[in-house]
Enzyme design. Structure first.
Site, PDB file in Angstrom:
ATOM      1  CG  ASP A  64       7.068   8.032   2.418  1.00  0.00           C
ATOM      2  OD1 ASP A  64       6.663   7.336   3.368  1.00  0.00           O
ATOM      3  OD2 ASP A  64       7.951   7.643   1.630  1.00  0.00           O
TER       4      ASP A  64
ATOM      5  CG  ASP B   1       9.406   6.922  -1.886  1.00  0.00           C
ATOM      6  OD1 ASP B   1      10.189   5.965  -2.013  1.00  0.00           O
ATOM      7  OD2 ASP B   1       8.592   7.030  -0.945  1.00  0.00           O
ATOM      8  CG  PHE B   2       6.953   1.804  -4.901  1.00  0.00           C
ATOM      9  CD1 PHE B   2       6.152   1.881  -6.021  1.00  0.00           C
ATOM     10  CD2 PHE B   2       6.753   0.773  -4.007  1.00  0.00           C
ATOM     11  CE1 PHE B   2       5.153   0.940  -6.256  1.00  0.00           C
ATOM     12  CE2 PHE B   2       5.769  -0.181  -4.220  1.00  0.00           C
ATOM     13  CZ  PHE B   2       4.957  -0.100  -5.345  1.00  0.00           C
ATOM     14  CG  ASP B   3       7.585   0.833  -0.285  1.00  0.00           C
ATOM     15  OD1 ASP B   3       6.670   0.016  -0.124  1.00  0.00           O
ATOM     16  OD2 ASP B   3       8.636   0.571  -0.905  1.00  0.00           O
TER      17      ASP B   3
END
Length: 288
Positions: free
Chosen positions: A225, A39-41
């Site tokens: 997250d 995932d990024f954020d």
């Protein structure tokens, strides 16, 4: 026989589950057939009040540069537009990342580093309708102050993190935005003080599973997250049941206990995720 903490590298944190230890051992055993999904954020980038200010953690790209050449593939799986994730991540033009893939908008868009281009499917018409109605919905519910609308092209999101009472604003808007989404054939995806309205059938689980199938991977790692990552967790669980070992990593947050409870390994945020990826690369280098 399952893997035990004793037969895993000492420089790596040990997954708390047997399935997670088996996943890590499989990645270490045949890294050229492993896919790492991230995932990024909140995983590669810290969560910030203004999503437009999010950038990859300073150690994220160095960690990916160390890891990517040693595994079969690395894919960033995000709800952001693919091009935005590439810019905010600083992924373009990095020699060690020439085979990186970014699956944006939950897989509706794909950026391949090898070509530097984005491929996308046609947008859902409901997104434009929701975008037009959203300001009025927020106004009727007295939710303008502190909330922020994020235009995501193929989706639209309302952030409440900057509101005076973020959780209260989130709770008050969840029902009305779910009704708005349903009226236009969309779904509501709640996250960390954000409510995203997007087309159905788009999720990180579908995107990641399809990419794993495309690559023919024999082991996987997925790190996330937020609630949107639960679909990817479910995809990894399905892969495990089909005989593909996997490791589930949570970029720890007290805001999303569901993810931490299902993870094999919980790390305290993007800095720790980057450190783990770098340590994994080092372990693979030692085993080469």
């Amino acid at each position: 026989m399952g893997s035990t903490p004793e037969n895993l590298p000492k420089n790596l944190p040990t997954p708390v589950t047997a399935a997670g230890r088996d996943g890590l051992a499989a990645i270490l055993g045949r890294p050229e057939k492993a896919v790492v999904g991230l995932d990024f954020d909140g995983t590669l980038a810290e969560i910030v009040p203004d999503p437009e200010q999010a950038r990859a953690h300073p150690e994220a790209v160095p960690a990916l540069k160390a890891l990517a050449p040693r595994v079969g593939s690395v894919a960033v799986v995000t709800g952001r537009p693919a091009g935005v994730a590439v810019r905010y991540g600083g992924f373009a033009g990095v020699p060690e990342l020439e085979h990186l893939v970014v699956l944006g908008h939950y897989g509706a868009e794909r950026w391949d580093a090898v070509t530097g281009t984005v491929h996308a499917s046609a947008p859902h018409p409901g997104v434009a309708s929701v975008r037009a109605e959203l300001p009025g919905v927020l106004d009727r519910h007295g939710a303008w102050t502190g909330t922020w609308i994020e235009e995501k092209g193929r989706a639209v999101a309302v952030h409440t993190r900057r509101a005076k009472e973020p959780q209260a604003a989130f709770d008050a808007l969840r029902g009305p935005l779910a009704e708005l989404a349903a009226r236009h054939g969309l779904v509501l995806e709640p996250g960390r003080m954000v409510l995203e309205l997007r087309p159905p059938g788009m999720d990180k689980g579908v995107a990641f599973a399809e990419y794993v199938k495309e690559t023919g991977a024999t082991s996987v790692l997925y790190a996330g997250d937020d609630l949107g990552d639960l679909a990817a967790y479910a995809a990894v669980d399905k892969l495990r049941s089909d005989g593909v070992p996997g490791l589930l990593v949570c970029s720890g947050s007290e805001e999303v206990a569901e993810l931490a409870e299902r993870a094999d390994l919980v790390l305290p945020g993007p800095a720790a995720v980057a450190g783990f990826l770098k340590d994994l690369a080092a372990a693979l280098a030692q085993g080469a």
